[in-house]
Scaffold this motif. Structure first.
Motif, mmCIF file in Angstrom:
data_model
loop_
_atom_site.group_PDB
_atom_site.id
_atom_site.type_symbol
_atom_site.label_atom_id
_atom_site.label_comp_id
_atom_site.label_asym_id
_atom_site.label_seq_id
_atom_site.Cartn_x
_atom_site.Cartn_y
_atom_site.Cartn_z
ATOM 1 N N THR A 94 0.837 -1.198 0.000
ATOM 2 C CA THR A 94 0.000 0.000 0.000
ATOM 3 C C THR A 94 0.870 1.245 0.000
ATOM 4 O O THR A 94 0.556 2.242 -0.666
ATOM 5 C CB THR A 94 -0.940 0.005 1.215
ATOM 6 O OG1 THR A 94 -1.651 -1.228 1.256
ATOM 7 C CG2 THR A 94 -1.928 1.150 1.129
ATOM 8 N N VAL A 98 0.700 4.187 -2.822
ATOM 9 C CA VAL A 98 0.525 5.595 -2.482
ATOM 10 C C VAL A 98 1.658 6.437 -3.059
ATOM 11 O O VAL A 98 1.442 7.559 -3.535
ATOM 12 C CB VAL A 98 0.421 5.766 -0.953
ATOM 13 C CG1 VAL A 98 0.470 7.235 -0.551
ATOM 14 C CG2 VAL A 98 -0.869 5.142 -0.450
ATOM 15 N N ASP A 102 1.027 9.382 -5.671
ATOM 16 C CA ASP A 102 1.527 10.729 -5.410
ATOM 17 C C ASP A 102 2.212 11.293 -6.648
ATOM 18 O O ASP A 102 2.042 12.464 -6.997
ATOM 19 C CB ASP A 102 2.505 10.692 -4.231
ATOM 20 C CG ASP A 102 2.889 12.079 -3.751
ATOM 21 O OD1 ASP A 102 2.036 12.753 -3.142
ATOM 22 O OD2 ASP A 102 4.031 12.502 -3.997
ATOM 23 N N GLY A 149 0.513 5.757 4.113
ATOM 24 C CA GLY A 149 -0.456 5.114 3.231
ATOM 25 C C GLY A 149 -1.127 3.901 3.847
ATOM 26 O O GLY A 149 -2.337 3.876 4.021
#
Length: 278
Positions: A94, A98, A102, A149
């Motif tokens: 995860t 993330v 981003d 995240g």
């Protein structure tokens, strides 16, 4: 789901290696954001149920404070299967998703954009969340660090109830605006029969899709369940469950003694009339 609502659902199919320079090793070829969110990168040490999550690599990941050390740990699993084929749970996946999201955001909105700031400003605040749940832990113990995240947020009862309501009863609408992509939301909540994610291992097989778990129920579980259905849920370390019922109601419990028993709640929820939306 919010990125997809803004820029189209194809963002989930973008490759990690195109957004995380350190993921350019052959073991990460063809791994997408979706694969990372589904825990199907194909990179793992053990395919045993939750074995890697309790293993030494994840300990290194959790203890790492610097961005470099956390990313190095997240990328250190050996390649063993084709992406999308084997489910192995890693909180670090995860984190990687993330990081890639981003960069997707920076490509669209410019340098300095931040994926958590987007979540806070465009999803959580319109849903009525805050202020206690509008921050997250970041690498380097710095406000400019990368958001974890996979963990690092703090929830009040009111705020987790509002997030659950946004997902299941409000169908991703906050402040009168669709903030979550309907197609990805339907898939995440097991409303799309063509995309139920992947089946997990372990003594009780679950579906897992886009970071959401799901358990199937039928008359074998309770005579009142005359038609089979699925309950998607979020699950957290130590005994956290946020179950999103098909009728639009939700149930949450936060504990720290590794209890994940909530099956009886489903029977009680089944007695309720459908909530608005859902």
């Amino acid at each position: 789901m919010h990125l997809a609502q803004k820029y189209g659902p194809d963002v989930s199919e973008e490759l990690l290696e195109d957004h995380i320079p350190e993921a350019s090793a052959p073991s990460w070829d063809d791994v997408t954001i979706d694969h990372a969110l589904d825990m199907t990168t194909g990179n793992y040490s053990s395919a045993g149920y939750q074995a890697d999550e309790a293993g030494p690599t994840m300990s290194s990941f959790f203890l790492a404070e610097t961005y470099t050390d956390k990313l190095t740990a997240a990328l250190s699993y050996p390649h063993k299967a084709a992406p999308g084929s084997i489910w192995t749970y890693h909180t670090s996946d995860t984190f990687l998703a993330v990081r890639a999201m981003d960069d997707v955001l920076e490509e669209r909105e410019g340098a300095g954009s931040d994926i958590f700031a987007m979540l806070r400003d465009e999803v959580l605040e319109p849903a009525g969340v805050g202020p206690d749940s509008l921050t997250t832990l970041r690498t380097d113990n710095a406000p400019t660090g990368a958001p974890f995240g996979g963990y690092g947020m703090f929830w009040t009862q009111d705020d987790i109830a509002k997030v659950a309501k946004l997902l299941v009863a409000d169908d991703g609408v906050a402040g009168g605006t669709q903030v979550l992509h309907p197609g990805l939301l339907d898939a995440s909540l097991q409303r799309d029969a063509s995309d139920r994610g992947i089946t997990t291992g372990g003594p009780t097989p679950f579906h897992y899709n886009n970071g959401f778990w799901a358990r199937d129920f039928s008359s074998a579980d309770n005579a009142a369940f005359t038609s089979p259905f699925s309950v998607p849920f979020m699950s957290g370390f130590g005994g956290i469950t946020v179950a999103l019922m098909p009728n639009g109601s939700s149930y949450y419990v936060f504990s720290d003694n590794n209890e994940f028993a909530w099956r009886d709640v489903v029977a009680e929820s089944n007695k309720l009339d459908p909530m608005t939306g859902g």
